[in-house]
Design a protein around this motif. Structure first.
Motif, PDB file in Angstrom:
ATOM      1  N   PRO A   8       0.824  -1.209   0.000  1.00 26.46           N
ATOM      2  CA  PRO A   8       0.000   0.000   0.000  1.00 26.46           C
ATOM      3  C   PRO A   8       0.856   1.256   0.000  1.00 26.46           C
ATOM      4  O   PRO A   8       1.916   1.288   0.612  1.00 26.46           O
ATOM      5  N   ALA A   9       0.403   2.272  -0.693  1.00 25.15           N
ATOM      6  CA  ALA A   9       1.105   3.559  -0.724  1.00 25.15           C
ATOM      7  C   ALA A   9       0.674   4.367   0.487  1.00 25.15           C
ATOM      8  O   ALA A   9      -0.302   5.095   0.441  1.00 25.15           O
ATOM      9  N   ILE A  10       1.390   4.221   1.594  1.00 26.40           N
ATOM     10  CA  ILE A  10       0.992   4.915   2.816  1.00 26.40           C
ATOM     11  C   ILE A  10       1.805   6.182   3.045  1.00 26.40           C
ATOM     12  O   ILE A  10       1.657   6.825   4.052  1.00 26.40           O
ATOM     13  N   ARG A  11       2.657   6.560   2.104  1.00 27.98           N
ATOM     14  CA  ARG A  11       3.447   7.765   2.274  1.00 27.98           C
ATOM     15  C   ARG A  11       2.726   8.998   1.752  1.00 27.98           C
ATOM     16  O   ARG A  11       3.162  10.094   1.980  1.00 27.98           O
ATOM     17  N   ARG A  12       1.661   8.829   1.039  1.00 29.75           N
ATOM     18  CA  ARG A  12       0.961   9.972   0.486  1.00 29.75           C
ATOM     19  C   ARG A  12       0.157  10.676   1.560  1.00 29.75           C
ATOM     20  O   ARG A  12      -0.446  10.059   2.419  1.00 29.75           O
ATOM     21  N   SER A  13       0.134  11.979   1.456  1.00 27.05           N
ATOM     22  CA  SER A  13      -0.742  12.755   2.318  1.00 27.05           C
ATOM     23  C   SER A  13      -1.098  14.033   1.586  1.00 27.05           C
ATOM     24  O   SER A  13      -0.411  14.461   0.673  1.00 27.05           O
ATOM     25  N   ILE A  14      -2.182  14.606   2.003  1.00 28.83           N
ATOM     26  CA  ILE A  14      -2.625  15.884   1.465  1.00 28.83           C
ATOM     27  C   ILE A  14      -2.712  16.813   2.657  1.00 28.83           C
ATOM     28  O   ILE A  14      -3.361  16.497   3.651  1.00 28.83           O
ATOM     29  N   ALA A  15      -2.039  17.948   2.572  1.00 31.57           N
ATOM     30  CA  ALA A  15      -2.061  18.889   3.690  1.00 31.57           C
ATOM     31  C   ALA A  15      -2.455  20.255   3.178  1.00 31.57           C
ATOM     32  O   ALA A  15      -2.080  20.653   2.080  1.00 31.57           O
ATOM     33  N   ALA A  28      -5.283  20.960   7.974  1.00 27.07           N
ATOM     34  CA  ALA A  28      -5.764  19.586   7.859  1.00 27.07           C
ATOM     35  C   ALA A  28      -4.731  18.764   7.109  1.00 27.07           C
ATOM     36  O   ALA A  28      -4.070  19.258   6.196  1.00 27.07           O
ATOM     37  N   VAL A  29      -4.572  17.521   7.508  1.00 25.62           N
ATOM     38  CA  VAL A  29      -3.696  16.566   6.846  1.00 25.62           C
ATOM     39  C   VAL A  29      -4.497  15.288   6.668  1.00 25.62           C
ATOM     40  O   VAL A  29      -5.010  14.734   7.645  1.00 25.62           O
ATOM     41  N   CYS A  30      -4.591  14.832   5.436  1.00 30.80           N
ATOM     42  CA  CYS A  30      -5.356  13.627   5.133  1.00 30.80           C
ATOM     43  C   CYS A  30      -4.418  12.554   4.602  1.00 30.80           C
ATOM     44  O   CYS A  30      -3.617  12.811   3.717  1.00 30.80           O
ATOM     45  N   ALA A  31      -4.505  11.364   5.176  1.00 27.41           N
ATOM     46  CA  ALA A  31      -3.778  10.194   4.692  1.00 27.41           C
ATOM     47  C   ALA A  31      -4.840   9.218   4.183  1.00 27.41           C
ATOM     48  O   ALA A  31      -5.342   8.387   4.951  1.00 27.41           O
ATOM     49  N   PRO A  32      -5.242   9.342   2.923  1.00 30.60           N
ATOM     50  CA  PRO A  32      -6.388   8.575   2.425  1.00 30.60           C
ATOM     51  C   PRO A  32      -6.230   7.061   2.539  1.00 30.60           C
ATOM     52  O   PRO A  32      -7.199   6.372   2.866  1.00 30.60           O
ATOM     53  N   GLU A  33      -5.029   6.542   2.286  1.00 28.48           N
ATOM     54  CA  GLU A  33      -4.828   5.086   2.348  1.00 28.48           C
ATOM     55  C   GLU A  33      -5.012   4.537   3.748  1.00 28.48           C
ATOM     56  O   GLU A  33      -5.312   3.365   3.923  1.00 28.48           O
ATOM     57  N   LEU A  37      -7.882  11.528   8.932  1.00 30.85           N
ATOM     58  CA  LEU A  37      -7.990  12.958   8.701  1.00 30.85           C
ATOM     59  C   LEU A  37      -7.672  13.680  10.008  1.00 30.85           C
ATOM     60  O   LEU A  37      -8.413  13.586  10.990  1.00 30.85           O
ATOM     61  N   PHE A  38      -6.533  14.363  10.013  1.00 27.55           N
ATOM     62  CA  PHE A  38      -6.112  15.183  11.147  1.00 27.55           C
ATOM     63  C   PHE A  38      -6.539  16.621  10.847  1.00 27.55           C
ATOM     64  O   PHE A  38      -6.417  17.066   9.705  1.00 27.55           O
ATOM     65  N   LYS A  44      -8.533  25.789  19.371  1.00 27.03           N
ATOM     66  CA  LYS A  44      -9.666  24.873  19.551  1.00 27.03           C
ATOM     67  C   LYS A  44      -9.277  23.402  19.607  1.00 27.03           C
ATOM     68  O   LYS A  44     -10.135  22.538  19.624  1.00 27.03           O
ATOM     69  N   GLY A  45      -7.975  23.108  19.645  1.00 27.60           N
ATOM     70  CA  GLY A  45      -7.538  21.723  19.769  1.00 27.60           C
ATOM     71  C   GLY A  45      -7.242  21.060  18.435  1.00 27.60           C
ATOM     72  O   GLY A  45      -7.481  21.628  17.377  1.00 27.60           O
ATOM     73  N   ALA A  46      -6.716  19.849  18.533  1.00 23.41           N
ATOM     74  CA  ALA A  46      -6.364  19.048  17.358  1.00 23.41           C
ATOM     75  C   ALA A  46      -7.124  17.730  17.422  1.00 23.41           C
ATOM     76  O   ALA A  46      -7.359  17.192  18.513  1.00 23.41           O
ATOM     77  N   PHE A  47      -7.452  17.197  16.243  1.00 21.89           N
ATOM     78  CA  PHE A  47      -8.325  16.023  16.167  1.00 21.89           C
ATOM     79  C   PHE A  47      -7.875  15.059  15.081  1.00 21.89           C
ATOM     80  O   PHE A  47      -7.320  15.463  14.065  1.00 21.89           O
ATOM     81  N   LEU A  48      -8.140  13.781  15.309  1.00 23.59           N
ATOM     82  CA  LEU A  48      -7.961  12.724  14.317  1.00 23.59           C
ATOM     83  C   LEU A  48      -9.298  12.015  14.175  1.00 23.59           C
ATOM     84  O   LEU A  48      -9.790  11.430  15.150  1.00 23.59           O
ATOM     85  N   ASN A  49      -9.871  12.086  12.991  1.00 22.82           N
ATOM     86  CA  ASN A  49     -11.175  11.464  12.724  1.00 22.82           C
ATOM     87  C   ASN A  49     -12.197  11.806  13.814  1.00 22.82           C
ATOM     88  O   ASN A  49     -12.989  10.966  14.235  1.00 22.82           O
ATOM     89  N   GLY A  50     -12.148  13.034  14.300  1.00 24.57           N
ATOM     90  CA  GLY A  50     -13.117  13.502  15.285  1.00 24.57           C
ATOM     91  C   GLY A  50     -12.698  13.349  16.736  1.00 24.57           C
ATOM     92  O   GLY A  50     -13.289  13.957  17.618  1.00 24.57           O
ATOM     93  N   GLY A  51     -11.686  12.530  17.020  1.00 26.82           N
ATOM     94  CA  GLY A  51     -11.214  12.340  18.397  1.00 26.82           C
ATOM     95  C   GLY A  51     -10.078  13.290  18.727  1.00 26.82           C
ATOM     96  O   GLY A  51      -9.197  13.517  17.904  1.00 26.82           O
TER      97      GLY A  51
END
Length: 171
Positions: A8-15, A28-33, A37-38, A44-51
């Motif tokens: 899997p290509a896990i090095r890709r991210s979109i920021a 925001a930083v998204c790692a689709p694979e 979604l950070f 207001k804080g930082a979140f990963l997938n809502g947590g």
């Protein structure tokens, strides 16, 4: 980017980040694979997938898991990470290499890593990740402990480890 079969290509991210009067106010930083979604908004804080995210509580460099990158080596820029890698490797538990500065910062924010350093970064490489890390309780400086990053190198930690990691760059 070509992938090997079954890997899997896990090095890709979109920021992405949004700035107002020179300050990053949202990122925001998204790692689709990975289905991650950070995101953060200033104050207001930082979140990963809502947590909600919090940095690790690791307080000793000998127990720390760090991340780094080697763009400076490919660019033949000085200083580069190989100047510091042996000393840091001897002092920490282990080092990882993920391939994305933005994702490395998010991994520090999530407590997966305790710190990260790199040279030859651009602001657009790290703006979103820095906000996410700071909103999760982390700290960012240049390698001398000042605010001229990323131009003078870049160190990001859980905050507690910051003085010890900075010491690795003093010669």
């Amino acid at each position: 980017m070509a992938r090997k079969r079954g890997v899997p290509a896990i090095r890709r991210s979109i920021a992405g980040s949004s700035q107002y009067r020179g300050r990053t106010v949202a990122g925001a930083v998204c790692a689709p694979e990975l289905g991650e979604l950070f995101h953060a908004e200033a104050g207001k804080g930082a979140f990963l997938n809502g947590g909600r995210l919090r940095v690790s509580a690791t307080g000793e460099l000998s127990r720390a898991l760090l991340a780094t990158g080697f763009g400076c080596v490919r660019a033949r820029m000085r200083p580069d990470n190989f100047d510091y890698l042996p000393e840091i490797t001897r002092r920490v538990q282990d080092i990882r290499r993920c391939g994305s500065a933005a994702r490395d910062l998010c991994n520090v924010a999530a407590g997966r890593f305790d710190g990260y350093w790199e040279f030859a970064l651009q602001s657009y490489d790290i703006a979103a990740g820095v906000l996410i890390l700071e909103e999760a309780g982390g700290r960012v400086t240049d390698i001398g402990g000042g605010g001229d990053w990323p131009a003078n190198g870049f160190i990001a930690t859980n905050g507690t480890l910051h003085p010890a990691l900075l010491d690795c760059f003093r010669r």
